[in-house]
Design an enzyme around this catalytic site. Structure first.
Site, PDB file in Angstrom:
ATOM      1  N   ASP A  44     -36.771  16.822 -11.358  1.00 36.01           N
ATOM      2  CA  ASP A  44     -36.484  18.161 -11.883  1.00 36.01           C
ATOM      3  C   ASP A  44     -36.249  19.132 -10.732  1.00 36.01           C
ATOM      4  O   ASP A  44     -37.171  19.446  -9.978  1.00 36.01           O
ATOM      5  CB  ASP A  44     -37.671  18.621 -12.744  1.00 36.01           C
ATOM      6  CG  ASP A  44     -37.342  19.843 -13.580  1.00 36.01           C
ATOM      7  OD1 ASP A  44     -36.318  20.488 -13.331  1.00 36.01           O
ATOM      8  OD2 ASP A  44     -38.124  20.144 -14.495  1.00 36.01           O
ATOM      9  N   ASP A  45     -35.033  19.591 -10.580  1.00 31.53           N
ATOM     10  CA  ASP A  45     -34.665  20.557  -9.534  1.00 31.53           C
ATOM     11  C   ASP A  45     -34.655  19.948  -8.134  1.00 31.53           C
ATOM     12  O   ASP A  45     -34.802  20.665  -7.140  1.00 31.53           O
ATOM     13  CB  ASP A  45     -35.593  21.792  -9.529  1.00 31.53           C
ATOM     14  CG  ASP A  45     -35.530  22.611 -10.805  1.00 31.53           C
ATOM     15  OD1 ASP A  45     -34.786  22.226 -11.723  1.00 31.53           O
ATOM     16  OD2 ASP A  45     -36.221  23.636 -10.882  1.00 31.53           O
ATOM     17  N   CYS A  84     -32.199  22.944 -16.786  1.00 32.60           N
ATOM     18  CA  CYS A  84     -32.905  21.797 -17.375  1.00 32.60           C
ATOM     19  C   CYS A  84     -32.412  21.339 -18.755  1.00 32.60           C
ATOM     20  O   CYS A  84     -31.946  20.211 -18.913  1.00 32.60           O
ATOM     21  CB  CYS A  84     -34.388  22.115 -17.491  1.00 32.60           C
ATOM     22  SG  CYS A  84     -35.215  22.335 -15.913  1.00 32.60           S
ATOM     23  N   ARG A  88     -30.501  17.714 -19.757  1.00 29.70           N
ATOM     24  CA  ARG A  88     -31.212  16.614 -20.421  1.00 29.70           C
ATOM     25  C   ARG A  88     -30.533  16.210 -21.719  1.00 29.70           C
ATOM     26  O   ARG A  88     -30.483  15.026 -22.080  1.00 29.70           O
ATOM     27  CB  ARG A  88     -32.668  17.032 -20.683  1.00 29.70           C
ATOM     28  CG  ARG A  88     -33.481  17.038 -19.403  1.00 29.70           C
ATOM     29  CD  ARG A  88     -34.570  18.082 -19.380  1.00 29.70           C
ATOM     30  NE  ARG A  88     -34.875  18.411 -17.994  1.00 29.70           N
ATOM     31  CZ  ARG A  88     -35.754  17.747 -17.244  1.00 29.70           C
ATOM     32  NH1 ARG A  88     -36.445  16.755 -17.769  1.00 29.70           N
ATOM     33  NH2 ARG A  88     -35.933  18.069 -15.986  1.00 29.70           N
ATOM     34  N   LYS A 141     -41.329  15.117 -18.644  1.00 27.09           N
ATOM     35  CA  LYS A 141     -40.955  16.388 -19.285  1.00 27.09           C
ATOM     36  C   LYS A 141     -39.799  16.202 -20.269  1.00 27.09           C
ATOM     37  O   LYS A 141     -38.768  15.646 -19.918  1.00 27.09           O
ATOM     38  CB  LYS A 141     -40.547  17.370 -18.177  1.00 27.09           C
ATOM     39  CG  LYS A 141     -39.822  18.613 -18.632  1.00 27.09           C
ATOM     40  CD  LYS A 141     -39.535  19.506 -17.442  1.00 27.09           C
ATOM     41  CE  LYS A 141     -38.432  20.506 -17.742  1.00 27.09           C
ATOM     42  NZ  LYS A 141     -38.167  21.406 -16.611  1.00 27.09           N
ATOM     43  N   HIS A 143     -38.343  18.929 -22.790  1.00 29.11           N
ATOM     44  CA  HIS A 143     -37.538  20.160 -22.707  1.00 29.11           C
ATOM     45  C   HIS A 143     -36.313  20.187 -23.614  1.00 29.11           C
ATOM     46  O   HIS A 143     -35.279  20.776 -23.271  1.00 29.11           O
ATOM     47  CB  HIS A 143     -37.144  20.472 -21.252  1.00 29.11           C
ATOM     48  CG  HIS A 143     -37.108  21.948 -20.998  1.00 29.11           C
ATOM     49  ND1 HIS A 143     -36.754  22.515 -19.798  1.00 29.11           N
ATOM     50  CD2 HIS A 143     -37.391  23.002 -21.826  1.00 29.11           C
ATOM     51  CE1 HIS A 143     -36.803  23.831 -19.890  1.00 29.11           C
ATOM     52  NE2 HIS A 143     -37.191  24.141 -21.102  1.00 29.11           N
ATOM     53  N   SER A 166     -40.943  23.236 -19.265  1.00 30.23           N
ATOM     54  CA  SER A 166     -41.141  23.346 -17.824  1.00 30.23           C
ATOM     55  C   SER A 166     -42.579  23.710 -17.474  1.00 30.23           C
ATOM     56  O   SER A 166     -43.276  24.387 -18.240  1.00 30.23           O
ATOM     57  CB  SER A 166     -40.191  24.382 -17.225  1.00 30.23           C
ATOM     58  OG  SER A 166     -38.861  23.927 -17.366  1.00 30.23           O
ATOM     59  N   HIS A 241     -39.944  20.864  -9.763  1.00 32.93           N
ATOM     60  CA  HIS A 241     -39.800  22.202 -10.353  1.00 32.93           C
ATOM     61  C   HIS A 241     -41.010  23.038  -9.927  1.00 32.93           C
ATOM     62  O   HIS A 241     -42.136  22.567 -10.013  1.00 32.93           O
ATOM     63  CB  HIS A 241     -39.752  22.045 -11.876  1.00 32.93           C
ATOM     64  CG  HIS A 241     -39.346  23.255 -12.642  1.00 32.93           C
ATOM     65  ND1 HIS A 241     -40.146  24.380 -12.728  1.00 32.93           N
ATOM     66  CD2 HIS A 241     -38.228  23.529 -13.371  1.00 32.93           C
ATOM     67  CE1 HIS A 241     -39.532  25.275 -13.477  1.00 32.93           C
ATOM     68  NE2 HIS A 241     -38.369  24.799 -13.882  1.00 32.93           N
ATOM     69  N   ASP A 293     -31.970  16.619 -12.603  1.00 33.81           N
ATOM     70  CA  ASP A 293     -31.381  17.356 -13.734  1.00 33.81           C
ATOM     71  C   ASP A 293     -30.499  18.518 -13.305  1.00 33.81           C
ATOM     72  O   ASP A 293     -29.683  19.001 -14.072  1.00 33.81           O
ATOM     73  CB  ASP A 293     -32.474  17.853 -14.693  1.00 33.81           C
ATOM     74  CG  ASP A 293     -33.322  18.969 -14.090  1.00 33.81           C
ATOM     75  OD1 ASP A 293     -33.457  19.037 -12.858  1.00 33.81           O
ATOM     76  OD2 ASP A 293     -33.865  19.771 -14.880  1.00 33.81           O
ATOM     77  N   ASN A 294     -30.692  18.982 -12.072  1.00 26.64           N
ATOM     78  CA  ASN A 294     -29.857  20.066 -11.521  1.00 26.64           C
ATOM     79  C   ASN A 294     -30.238  20.236 -10.055  1.00 26.64           C
ATOM     80  O   ASN A 294     -31.153  19.569  -9.556  1.00 26.64           O
ATOM     81  CB  ASN A 294     -30.036  21.383 -12.300  1.00 26.64           C
ATOM     82  CG  ASN A 294     -31.476  21.811 -12.484  1.00 26.64           C
ATOM     83  OD1 ASN A 294     -32.015  21.744 -13.589  1.00 26.64           O
ATOM     84  ND2 ASN A 294     -32.130  22.229 -11.401  1.00 26.64           N
ATOM     85  N   LYS A 314     -29.423  25.514  -8.016  1.00 24.93           N
ATOM     86  CA  LYS A 314     -29.742  25.572  -9.448  1.00 24.93           C
ATOM     87  C   LYS A 314     -29.255  26.860 -10.098  1.00 24.93           C
ATOM     88  O   LYS A 314     -29.388  27.937  -9.518  1.00 24.93           O
ATOM     89  CB  LYS A 314     -31.263  25.468  -9.621  1.00 24.93           C
ATOM     90  CG  LYS A 314     -31.763  25.656 -11.039  1.00 24.93           C
ATOM     91  CD  LYS A 314     -33.262  25.508 -11.126  1.00 24.93           C
ATOM     92  CE  LYS A 314     -33.753  25.778 -12.546  1.00 24.93           C
ATOM     93  NZ  LYS A 314     -35.185  25.492 -12.704  1.00 24.93           N
TER      94      LYS A 314
HETATM   95 MG    MG Z   1     -34.385  21.433 -13.710  1.00 29.44          MG
END
Ligand code: MG
Length: 474
Positions: A44-45, A84, A88, A141, A143, A166, A241, A293-294, A314
């Site tokens: 994540d991130d 996010c 996803r 996660k 989301h 998150s 994240h 995810d980003n 991001k």
């Molecule tokens: Mg993310």
């Protein structure tokens, strides 16, 4: 010579795509007896530049580097969205997130007071794989809607251990603790985030210091429990994240500070999964994918990651917002190498469904390409374009090596302000991957061709009602 879908425009783009591995196919083919197990590890991130294999000078990631060396490391691999929830949704449905309503005109993601989630009529990767006999589990996660009717168990997963949104949501700071202090010296109590096992809340607030460790234990247990049947394990990590948490064993370990600690624990986690597959003699029949995810959340400075030489991070539609690591590992089956073709997390849907012997839904538009011929070293990528959306609007479009920006904007209103470009800003991502040198004036022919490709994409895009904006009391 590569031919793009643009037909006549192929003349403009030419033979840009020479990065595909070209050696002979490996001797073994994918699973004759049993379809392959699938493990998708989704950080994540995490930014393009955050792994050793992608050039980070101080973060140490031996297990991910090994995955890359033994498998394929993609250098033009994208998440579908720079934040996010939409990212996803695209991963799990193989569709641009506008089709499923997984966007907002105001809100970028789901929040703890959001009313909706991923609609029931979307077909997820877990559902398709379950239909062909796979055990399906998610550890991490979600989301895509926290209400019971939107949780993983309603979208094809047999089991879930993780958090619904998150790790910086449900903020509840004690008096005297400022937000920045909480972010940079975080305690789990500052965020009242629930930890779920299936549909049951088992801990709140979740002890975030042990999330990566516990996710890993759950992932290993899932693999061991399902070693005798095909399985799909989706591991969307909560980290890196912000707020950044890591277990005691990793605290202070990395030369890259707290962020480095977090990435090195994720790398350890990847190693545990690979070792488990090897110990259970499943490695030769399991595809493991690692991505993000980003891009990195740069506003958090040293607590955000790095997109390497890519621009911004991001939230934006610059390359740093969505171009992410994409590593594929499947010993003796994947042709090892570096792939410079375009691929996307959205493509994992068709790739995995094909490998599993399932059917890609034919009753709806699917934006996912089967990348397996590239994985096996036979062909170049079927994907030659990428659309870049923000709040449901097409901000930029890439075709071949060229990317045109119609609208640009800094992340989360932090500037620069939203700007519409007439004509679009144009970059050649081959000789200028950092998007520093606008060549629109020199190449009006290319601008016209990318605009035409973007128009064609836009015309084919079915757009559902945006579902992120409905929050709070109805
Ligand atoms: Mg993310």
């Amino acid at each position: 010579m590569r031919v793009t879908f643009l037909g006549a425009a192929a003349v403009v783009f030419g033979a840009w795509n020479t990065g595909c591995v070209t050696s002979a196919p490996p001797s073994s083919s994918p699973a004759e007896d049993r379809p392959p197990n699938i493990v998708i590890i989704f950080s994540d991130d995490l930014g393009y530049g955050d792994l050793g294999a992608y050039g980070h000078p101080t973060i140490v990631t031996p297990h991910l580097d090994r995955m890359a060396a033994e498998g394929q490391r993609w250098t033009s691999f994208y998440s579908q969205a720079p934040v996010c929830s939409p990212s996803r949704a695209a991963l799990l449905t193989g569709r641009v997130h506008l089709r499923s309503g997984m966007f907002g005109r105001e809100q970028g993601v789901f929040f703890p007071d959001s009313h909706y989630g991923l609609p029931d009529d979307e077909v997820t990767l877990a559902e398709v794989l379950k239909d062909v006999g796979y055990a399906t589990g998610i550890v991490g996660k979600w989301h895509l809607g926290h209400q019971p009717e939107y949780r993983p168990m309603r979208h094809g997963f047999d089991s879930w251990f993780g958090i619904p949104y998150s790790n910086d949501m449900d903020r509840q700071l004690p008096p005297g603790v400022e937000r920045s202090e909480a972010t940079f010296n975080p305690l789990s109590d500052y965020w009242y985030v629930p930890l779920m096992r299936n549909d049951e809340e088992i801990e709140r607030p979740a002890d975030q210091t042990t999330l990566t460790k516990r996710y890993t234990e759950e992932a290993v247990a899932f693999i061991q429990a399902h070693r005798d049947e095909p399985f799909f394990l989706y591991v969307p990590h909560s980290m890196p994240h912000v707020p950044l948490f890591r277990s005691d064993a990793f605290a202070g370990r990395s030369a890259a500070g707290r962020y480095g600690d977090v990435i090195e624990e994720i790398d350890w986690s990847v190693g545990q999964i690979l070792h488990t597959l090897e110990r259970e003699q499943l490695a030769q029949n399991t595809l493991v994918v690692f991505s993000s995810d980003n891009g990195p959340w740069l506003a958090y400075r040293q607590h955000g990651g790095s997109a390497g030489l890519l621009r911004d991070g991001k939230g934006t539609t610059w390359e740093g917002g969505t171009r992410v690591p994409g590593i594929f590992w499947w010993p003796d089956t994947i042709e090892p190498g570096v792939v410079r073709d375009i691929g996307a997390t959205t493509d994992l849907f068709s790739t995995v469904v094909t490998l599993a012997g399932g059917s890609v839904p034919s009753d709806r538009p699917i934006d996912s390409f089967d990348l397996s011929p590239v994985l096996f070293g036979h062909e170049s990528s079927p994907r030659d374009s990428m659309a870049f959306y923000r709040r449901g609007q097409l901000f930029a479009f890439r075709t071949g090596p060229y990317k045109a920006h119609f609208i640009t904007e800094g992340a989360y209103g932090s500037g620069p302000e939203r700007t519409e470009h007439h004509p679009p800003v144009l970059f050649h991502l081959g000789d200028d991957p950092g998007e520093n040198h606008n060549i629109a004036t020199d190449r009006p022919d290319v601008v016209a061709a990318v605009v035409a490709a973007a128009d064609k994409h836009r015309a084919a895009m079915t757009v559902a009602e945006p579902l992120f904006d409905v929050r709070g009391e109805p």
